[in-house]
Design a protein around this motif. Structure first.
Motif, PDB file in Angstrom:
ATOM      1  N   UNK A  58       3.397   3.195  -8.893  1.00 41.81           N
ATOM      2  CA  UNK A  58       4.582   3.228  -9.766  1.00 41.81           C
ATOM      3  C   UNK A  58       5.892   3.137  -8.986  1.00 41.81           C
ATOM      4  N   UNK A  59       5.871   3.514  -7.706  1.00 36.75           N
ATOM      5  CA  UNK A  59       7.117   3.517  -6.935  1.00 36.75           C
ATOM      6  C   UNK A  59       7.285   2.281  -6.060  1.00 36.75           C
ATOM      7  N   UNK A  60       6.269   1.384  -6.057  1.00 34.99           N
ATOM      8  CA  UNK A  60       6.421   0.172  -5.246  1.00 34.99           C
ATOM      9  C   UNK A  60       7.574  -0.665  -5.815  1.00 34.99           C
ATOM     10  N   UNK A  61       8.320  -1.244  -4.935  1.00 34.68           N
ATOM     11  CA  UNK A  61       9.495  -1.985  -5.361  1.00 34.68           C
ATOM     12  C   UNK A  61      10.729  -1.121  -5.487  1.00 34.68           C
ATOM     13  N   UNK A  62      10.594   0.190  -5.222  1.00 41.49           N
ATOM     14  CA  UNK A  62      11.740   1.100  -5.257  1.00 41.49           C
ATOM     15  C   UNK A  62      11.891   1.713  -3.862  1.00 41.49           C
ATOM     16  N   UNK A  63      12.521   1.011  -2.951  1.00 36.55           N
ATOM     17  CA  UNK A  63      12.589   1.478  -1.555  1.00 36.55           C
ATOM     18  C   UNK A  63      13.144   2.902  -1.447  1.00 36.55           C
ATOM     19  N   UNK A  64      12.472   3.693  -0.661  1.00 33.94           N
ATOM     20  CA  UNK A  64      12.916   5.059  -0.419  1.00 33.94           C
ATOM     21  C   UNK A  64      12.165   6.092  -1.224  1.00 33.94           C
ATOM     22  N   UNK A  65      11.756   5.753  -2.464  1.00 32.67           N
ATOM     23  CA  UNK A  65      11.074   6.742  -3.304  1.00 32.67           C
ATOM     24  C   UNK A  65       9.656   7.048  -2.828  1.00 32.67           C
ATOM     25  N   UNK A  66       8.850   6.040  -2.412  1.00 30.79           N
ATOM     26  CA  UNK A  66       7.557   6.410  -1.810  1.00 30.79           C
ATOM     27  C   UNK A  66       7.741   7.303  -0.581  1.00 30.79           C
ATOM     28  N   UNK A  67       8.731   6.994   0.229  1.00 27.34           N
ATOM     29  CA  UNK A  67       9.006   7.832   1.394  1.00 27.34           C
ATOM     30  C   UNK A  67       9.409   9.234   1.002  1.00 27.34           C
ATOM     31  N   UNK A  68      10.153   9.362  -0.129  1.00 24.77           N
ATOM     32  CA  UNK A  68      10.560  10.685  -0.608  1.00 24.77           C
ATOM     33  C   UNK A  68       9.344  11.502  -1.022  1.00 24.77           C
ATOM     34  N   UNK A  69       8.370  10.859  -1.699  1.00 27.89           N
ATOM     35  CA  UNK A  69       7.189  11.628  -2.098  1.00 27.89           C
ATOM     36  C   UNK A  69       6.346  12.011  -0.892  1.00 27.89           C
ATOM     37  N   UNK A  70       6.213  11.123   0.082  1.00 29.36           N
ATOM     38  CA  UNK A  70       5.469  11.484   1.295  1.00 29.36           C
ATOM     39  C   UNK A  70       6.186  12.607   2.029  1.00 29.36           C
ATOM     40  N   UNK A  71       7.531  12.564   2.024  1.00 30.52           N
ATOM     41  CA  UNK A  71       8.296  13.681   2.596  1.00 30.52           C
ATOM     42  C   UNK A  71       8.029  14.964   1.825  1.00 30.52           C
ATOM     43  N   UNK A  74      -5.337  -5.070  -1.194  1.00 31.14           N
ATOM     44  CA  UNK A  74      -4.064  -5.014  -0.491  1.00 31.14           C
ATOM     45  C   UNK A  74      -3.610  -3.575  -0.372  1.00 31.14           C
ATOM     46  N   UNK A  75      -3.515  -3.096   0.857  1.00 30.40           N
ATOM     47  CA  UNK A  75      -3.093  -1.723   1.090  1.00 30.40           C
ATOM     48  C   UNK A  75      -1.602  -1.595   0.841  1.00 30.40           C
ATOM     49  N   UNK A  76      -1.162  -0.558   0.099  1.00 27.44           N
ATOM     50  CA  UNK A  76       0.261  -0.342  -0.082  1.00 27.44           C
ATOM     51  C   UNK A  76       0.915  -0.123   1.274  1.00 27.44           C
ATOM     52  N   UNK A  77       2.125  -0.615   1.411  1.00 28.23           N
ATOM     53  CA  UNK A  77       2.813  -0.518   2.700  1.00 28.23           C
ATOM     54  C   UNK A  77       4.139   0.193   2.535  1.00 28.23           C
ATOM     55  N   UNK A  78       4.525   0.914   3.588  1.00 24.51           N
ATOM     56  CA  UNK A  78       5.823   1.571   3.626  1.00 24.51           C
ATOM     57  C   UNK A  78       6.886   0.543   4.010  1.00 24.51           C
ATOM     58  N   UNK A  79       8.034   0.642   3.363  1.00 23.17           N
ATOM     59  CA  UNK A  79       9.177  -0.157   3.782  1.00 23.17           C
ATOM     60  C   UNK A  79       9.936   0.591   4.868  1.00 23.17           C
ATOM     61  N   UNK A  80      10.893  -0.083   5.468  1.00 23.71           N
ATOM     62  CA  UNK A  80      11.697   0.544   6.509  1.00 23.71           C
ATOM     63  C   UNK A  80      12.449   1.750   5.960  1.00 23.71           C
ATOM     64  N   UNK A  81      12.963   1.639   4.731  1.00 21.44           N
ATOM     65  CA  UNK A  81      13.693   2.752   4.113  1.00 21.44           C
ATOM     66  C   UNK A  81      12.772   3.958   3.931  1.00 21.44           C
ATOM     67  N   UNK A  82      11.519   3.708   3.545  1.00 22.64           N
ATOM     68  CA  UNK A  82      10.556   4.801   3.374  1.00 22.64           C
ATOM     69  C   UNK A  82      10.325   5.533   4.697  1.00 22.64           C
ATOM     70  N   UNK A  83      10.170   4.776   5.763  1.00 23.35           N
ATOM     71  CA  UNK A  83       9.987   5.408   7.074  1.00 23.35           C
ATOM     72  C   UNK A  83      11.211   6.233   7.463  1.00 23.35           C
ATOM     73  N   UNK A  84      12.388   5.719   7.141  1.00 23.31           N
ATOM     74  CA  UNK A  84      13.617   6.449   7.465  1.00 23.31           C
ATOM     75  C   UNK A  84      13.662   7.777   6.717  1.00 23.31           C
ATOM     76  N   UNK A  85      13.320   7.758   5.422  1.00 16.13           N
ATOM     77  CA  UNK A  85      13.324   8.989   4.619  1.00 16.13           C
ATOM     78  C   UNK A  85      12.324   9.997   5.183  1.00 16.13           C
ATOM     79  N   UNK A  86      11.138   9.519   5.536  1.00 12.62           N
ATOM     80  CA  UNK A  86      10.104  10.410   6.059  1.00 12.62           C
ATOM     81  C   UNK A  86      10.515  11.012   7.402  1.00 12.62           C
TER      82      UNK A  86
END
Length: 636
Positions: free
Chosen positions: A344-357, A20-32
């Motif tokens: 480690x950041x899955x389930x925490x919307x926005x934080x994966x997007x912050x690291x990609x940013x 299962x590939x990790x997926x970005x949430x909408x919040x992650x895309x917004x942050x990026x």
């Protein structure tokens, strides 16, 4: 800073394995997307502010009015690329904290530029670092240095743009070419329209994003594994906390001496003579501000290195308790951090997007600095000398056009990088092969008054030949080797971490269990010694050719282009020793009296030394009086 990071495409999971590939949430895309929008907004703000009243000096040098703190953060952002954000934790995870000792070289690597290179460049009122080469030698040497730099940066920029996007695509499924185009287009627009001021202020914003993204990973990751104390205990238990490895063997990949001493030369090639960094020094409002900005980088670099090391230790502890999946185990090392972050950041919307940013902030800062420096050297070194009649309006249009052109060229190089396959490592290594010879060329001119233009050109070519011989030889040897890498010293092919790293990192061959002999042994030289080896080659060959071709006889020498090493050294000796050497006192007043360093005007604004006639000094000018005995000795 240089880190071993594989650029190979990860092996696909075995058939029949459900992944299962990790997926970005909408919040992650917004942050990026917010990162790209704000970076573009900052650039466009500086582009629109005073539109129609911009000058070439403002686009290329920010009118030389920048303060200490933004320049320091911009210097750090240029140094801290996306590859470093991925590479440092991966290095610590795989081989332990030995790499952390690279921080020992930071002090000298910044102290020497602050007190030697910056004063000379600033007092000459340069725009391009390679302008110094014409003032010291002649126009031919300047063109050689400029062309070498352009060749180095154009190839590297395509890799810097493509490699992080490739890693991101493999781990998160984020569209590869969409991220490449987004980075390239946004960076090109704000760099071309806003100029150096826009680049510096976006670097400040992107530096903050980088630190926030990394701190989020450390905070959440350490909380999940039981705290930083537990992290340290687990790392110690498994031998990941390294002690002082005092082995002086230069063929061992990482030892204390390799990191602390070889790293100094690597730092000098970046912070001493690289155009991307020199341009920031020269944009400072005063020489003192330029020196302070160099000093201010030191604590930021130490914090950055510690943060990257902590992520690596937290990642190691996490995977001791939660073993990697099949897909992660088969991935390339530069993707370990991304898998860890998504775990480690899955389930925490926005934080994966912050690291990609955070990751893409590193790419944006490095690429924008490269675009701006490439446009500057092309304008100042290759166009203005031949077409001095350009009007201000045409020069502004041309400067912006050059930045746009290099942006498009960078996108083209990213596509070529995607098609190169295994040859990609050879393209990456070219960046590191050039940093050392350029450092040697500047040192030859600055520290040796007897060096002449023929010596400089032959020395530079010799250094480049030596660099490519070792670099390409190590790649060919590695590709032909089928033996497994050592668990303590081996590594996959790697990306240099920054411009510059301009700093002179190249690809290391795989270190095999059996000790190499002959040329294989020569090719296994640690990559951190490359800059020292290649710059020394330039100096030695340059001095020999200069002595054989009559030194500086018959040629004018601008004394402001020479840094008086021996007078500075003897000034530290007791007065009685100085009298025994018949040299008297060589303090700052004496240096100004002899014209080695021109005195500053009372208003604190430095004039352009090119407006003054250089002193016509040949070898005879260094002889015959005690007041110039130091210069006589340095001219051999």
């Amino acid at each position: 800073m240089s880190v071993r990071v594989s650029t190979s495409v990860p092996v696909s999971p075995t058939s029949g394995t459900s992944v299962s590939m990790p997926a970005f949430s909408l919040v992650d895309y917004v942050v990026f997307v917010l990162l790209l929008v704000l970076s573009l907004a900052i650039g466009l703000y500086h582009a629109c502010r005073g539109w129609g009243r911009h000058t070439v000096g403002e686009l290329l040098m920010a009118n030389r009015k920048m303060g200490c703190l933004p320049v320091a953060l911009s210097l750090l952002a240029t140094f801290q690329s996306a590859v470093a954000i991925l590479g440092v934790p991966s290095e610590i995870y795989r081989f332990g904290t030995q790499y952390w000792f690279l921080g020992c070289c930071y002090f000298l690597g910044l102290l020497i530029p602050a007190h030697i290179f910056i004063p000379v460049f600033y007092r000459l009122h340069l725009t391009s670092a390679y302008e110094y080469l014409e003032l010291r030698f002649n126009k031919a040497v300047r063109v050689c240095g400029t062309v070498t730099f352009i060749f180095q940066m154009v190839i590297y920029m395509g890799v810097v743009l493509y490699a992080p996007s490739l890693a991101l695509n493999a781990v998160t499924g984020f569209d590869l070419w969409l991220s490449v185009l987004a980075l390239g287009i946004v960076c090109t627009i704000y760099t071309a329209l806003g100029g150096l001021k826009a680049v510096i202020w976006t670097d400040v914003f992107q530096t903050v994003v980088m630190f926030l993204g990394q701190l989020a990973v450390i905070t959440v990751g350490s909380a999940k594994v039981g705290g930083l104390g537990h992290v340290w205990a687990v790392a110690s238990q498994h031998g990941r906390i390294s002690g002082f490895e005092l082995n002086p063997d230069p063929f061992v990949r990482h030892t204390f001496w390799t990191l602390a001493i070889g790293g100094v030369f690597m730092m000098l090639s970046l912070y001493g003579v690289n155009q991307a960094q020199v341009q920031r020094y020269l944009s400072s409002r005063t020489e003192k501000a330029a020196v302070l900005s160099c000093y201010a980088v030191f604590p930021f670099q130490q914090v950055s290195l510690c943060v990257g090391s902590l992520i690596g230790l937290v990642m190691f502890t996490y995977y001791q308790e939660y073993p990697m999946s099949i897909q992660q185990a088969q991935a390339a090392p530069d993707q370990f951090v991304l898998y860890f972050v998504m775990d480690i950041l899955k389930g925490l919307p926005g934080l994966p997007g912050l690291f990609i940013a955070c990751l893409f902030s590193g790419s944006l800062s490095t690429i924008s600095s490269a675009f701006n420096s490439l446009a500057t050297v092309t304008m100042e070194d290759l166009i203005r000398p031949w077409f001095p009649e350009f009007s201000e309006a045409r020069a502004i249009m041309l400067s912006r056009g050059l930045a746009f052109g290099y942006g498009l060229l960078c996108l083209g190089m990213a596509y070529i990088s995607s098609q190169m396959g295994p040859v990609l490592q050879a393209a990456i290594s070219i960046f590191g092969m050039v940093g050392g010879p350029l450092l040697g060329l500047f040192c030859l001119g600055m520290f040796f008054p007897c060096a002449n233009p023929p010596g400089a050109i032959v020395g530079l070519l010799s250094g480049l030949v030596m660099a490519f011989w070792i670099g390409i030889g190590s790649i060919v040897t590695s590709m032909g080797s089928s033996m497994p890498p050592s668990s303590t010293n081996g590594s996959n092919f790697s990306l240099p971490t920054n411009l510059t790293v301009a700093t002179a990192t190249t690809l290391m061959p795989l270190t095999t269990v059996s000790r190499p002999t002959g040329l294989r042994r020569f090719y296994s030289l640690s990559y951190l010694w490359y800059s020292a080896h290649n710059s020394t080659t330039v100096i030695v060959v340059g001095l020999i050719v200069s002595l054989l071709t009559g030194r500086m006889r018959g040629r004018s020498l601008n004394p402001a282009t020479i840094y008086p090493v021996l007078p500075k050294f003897l000034a530290l000796l007791p007065l009685s020793w100085q009298k025994r050497l018949h040299c008297g006192s060589y303090g700052q007043d004496h240096l100004m009296d002899t014209g080695v360093f021109p005195e500053k005007p009372r208003n604190g604004v430095l004039g352009d030394s090119r407006d003054k006639e250089p002193m016509a000094l040949d070898d005879t000018a260094y002889q015959g009086s005690s007041s110039t005995c130091i210069l006589q000795e340095t001219s051999l």
